[in-house]
Design an enzyme around this catalytic site. Structure first.
Site, PDB file in Angstrom:
ATOM      1  N   ILE A 148       0.858  -1.187   0.000  1.00 50.59           N
ATOM      2  CA  ILE A 148       0.000   0.000   0.000  1.00 50.59           C
ATOM      3  C   ILE A 148       0.894   1.236   0.000  1.00 50.59           C
ATOM      4  O   ILE A 148       1.722   1.393   0.903  1.00 50.59           O
ATOM      5  CB  ILE A 148      -0.918   0.022   1.235  1.00 50.59           C
ATOM      6  CG1 ILE A 148      -1.692  -1.292   1.369  1.00 50.59           C
ATOM      7  CG2 ILE A 148      -1.885   1.197   1.158  1.00 50.59           C
ATOM      8  CD1 ILE A 148      -2.438  -1.429   2.682  1.00 50.59           C
ATOM      9  N   GLU A 201       3.760 -16.312  12.974  1.00 48.98           N
ATOM     10  CA  GLU A 201       5.065 -16.920  13.235  1.00 48.98           C
ATOM     11  C   GLU A 201       4.955 -17.950  14.357  1.00 48.98           C
ATOM     12  O   GLU A 201       3.998 -17.955  15.135  1.00 48.98           O
ATOM     13  CB  GLU A 201       6.068 -15.838  13.637  1.00 48.98           C
ATOM     14  CG  GLU A 201       6.258 -14.743  12.610  1.00 48.98           C
ATOM     15  CD  GLU A 201       7.059 -15.199  11.401  1.00 48.98           C
ATOM     16  OE1 GLU A 201       7.709 -16.275  11.479  1.00 48.98           O
ATOM     17  OE2 GLU A 201       7.017 -14.494  10.373  1.00 48.98           O
ATOM     18  N   LYS A 245       5.154   0.499  12.926  1.00 48.08           N
ATOM     19  CA  LYS A 245       4.588   1.149  11.746  1.00 48.08           C
ATOM     20  C   LYS A 245       3.915   2.477  12.115  1.00 48.08           C
ATOM     21  O   LYS A 245       4.030   3.463  11.380  1.00 48.08           O
ATOM     22  CB  LYS A 245       3.594   0.209  11.071  1.00 48.08           C
ATOM     23  CG  LYS A 245       4.242  -1.076  10.565  1.00 48.08           C
ATOM     24  CD  LYS A 245       3.200  -2.105  10.147  1.00 48.08           C
ATOM     25  CE  LYS A 245       3.841  -3.420   9.755  1.00 48.08           C
ATOM     26  NZ  LYS A 245       2.837  -4.467   9.452  1.00 48.08           N
ATOM     27  N   GLY A 273       3.531 -10.062   2.579  1.00 45.46           N
ATOM     28  CA  GLY A 273       3.695 -11.055   1.526  1.00 45.46           C
ATOM     29  C   GLY A 273       4.753 -10.636   0.536  1.00 45.46           C
ATOM     30  O   GLY A 273       5.129  -9.468   0.442  1.00 45.46           O
TER      31      GLY A 273
END
Length: 430
Positions: free
Chosen positions: A138, A192, A207, A304
């Protein structure tokens, strides 16, 4: 066509291999858009013999990633090693000090050392780009730094971690509890083996720190973020939220004002008519509010190999074009050192959940604590007994200061009527 932009790539995991595949697949288009080819000339990773589904024999192999900073054939280093310190930070420092541009997807390193690295890049007159560090593919950093550059941004918030959003969405859709859904997410590869950074909100906070710095022209202040993850969200909380017309989402919120910089990552109740309520699965979404542009919504795949590699290569295209400026949209020296804003005066509505003993007087005790702390109750629900004999009590408050809710919870601390720690979730405004 101009000479190629030559890349040294550190890290050949999912994203690193994705970068190579993307450059191979779309090389001609990328060259036309960049005005010059973009080529990998050197790589470094832990295991030279590992089959990654790409041909690395055409690249120079370097055992120590830090040596890529001095590779004579490279113009830019791409750092995909990860980690806030260690080899990644050493490589980043050497790259910028050596006069090469740096592209990274490393949100932890940027959250903790971004100010230092931005200063080094500006001093050397080279690029520092990190679009891939926030929300995968994004283009939210570019959107805030460039598209919304003329606006005073008053707020930036969003769903910043795909693992948490997958777990909460699955709990919501299937009526299952956290531990069961997390185990499934780990089996499917969405979480994970040690999911702590994700489910405890650390990843989202990294972030948020980056977004807040760009949005508000503030020095990164990761240590000032109040962080609560989703580990203690129950299926009953999600069902209760749905009955009230909300969905539970882990939301990072940042606001700058006269009292400083407010930053928080916390599960929220999100109204069904809010865009974030409809962000499901592993998607990410970021909302920014500008004084002239209004509300901006960025949504898409937040992780990803494909989305993250796409963001890395987009940064490389900018560098190939010569289009880069200060990493934080203004010189590092111009960023403000904002104090953390106090939370007590923040006003809003809240959801409170108590697991209590099923006995006479418990509701009265909770109601008295709310009354004495000045919390006005909008609604109170009690659900049937659990197998252990406890019951769930859920309260939605009227709008009021957060300090009052904190005071009420403090009054109930240690109560023999409570079977576990209460859960508090703010209700996201419209």
């Amino acid at each position: 066509m101009a000479e190629p932009l030559r890349i040294a790539l550190a890290g050949l995991g999912t994203v690193g291999a994705g970068v190579v595949r993307l450059l191979d697949a779309n090389g001609d288009l990328i060259a036309r858009r960049a005005g010059r080819p973009i080529e990998v000339v050197a790589v470094s990773a832990r295991d030279r013999t590992k089959d990654r589904g790409i041909d690395i024999s055409r690249f120079d192999w370097v055992d120590d990633p830090a040596e890529l900073a001095g590779h004579a054939g490279a113009d830019v280093v791409v750092e995909l090693v990860g980690g806030s310190d260690g080899p990644a930070l050493s490589l980043a420092r050497k790259t910028l000090q050596g006069g090469k541009g740096l592209v990274t997807a490393n949100k932890a390193m940027i959250a903790h050392h971004g100010l230092e690295l931005a200063g080094a890049a500006e001093a050397a007159g080279v690029a520092l780009k990190f679009e891939a560090a926030v929300a995968g593919g994004i283009p939210v950093i570019k959107g805030l730094r460039e598209g919304a550059a003329a606006n005073v941004l008053t707020q930036v918030y969003g769903i910043l971690n795909g693992t948490c959003n997958f777990v909460l969405s699955k709990m919501e859709a299937e009526g299952r509890d956290f531990a069961e859904v997390l185990a499934e997410a780990q089996r499917l590869g969405y979480a994970e083996a040690d999911p702590s950074f994700d489910i405890d909100g650390i990843d989202a906070a990294h972030k948020l720190s980056i977004l807040a710095s760009i949005a508000f022209g503030a020095e990164p202040a990761f240590d000032d973020i109040a962080i609560t993850g989703i580990r203690h969200v129950l299926g009953a909380d999600i069902a209760e939220a749905a009955a009230l017309g909300y969905r539970v989402r882990l939301v990072g919120v940042a606001e700058a004002g006269g009292d400083g910089l407010f930053q928080r990552v916390h599960p929220h109740l999100v109204p069904l008519d809010h865009p974030l309520a409809h962000v499901s699965g592993s998607l990410n979404a970021v909302v920014a509010e500008g004084n002239f542009v209004g509300r901006l919504l960025f949504q898409g795949r937040g992780a990803g190999d494909g989305p993250t590699a796409s963001a890395v290569v987009a940064d490389l295209i900018d560098i190939a074009r010569g289009e880069y400026g200060p990493p934080y949209a203004m010189p590092a020296a111009a960023l403000s050192a904002l104090p953390p804003a106090p939370t007590g005066d923040r006003r809003g509505r809240a959801y409170l959940r108590f697991t209590v003993a099923d006995k006479v007087g418990v509701l009265a005790e909770i109601a008295a604590a709310m009354r004495d702390a000045g919390v006005s109750i909008e609604s109170l629900m009690q659900r049937g007994a659990n197998p252990d004999g406890s019951v769930l009590v859920a309260i939605v408050t009227h709008e009021g200061p957060e300090r009052s809710v904190a005071a009420a919870l403090e009054r109930l601390r240690g109560s023999q009527s409570l079977a576990g720690e209460p859960m508090w979730m703010p209700i996201l405004g419209d």
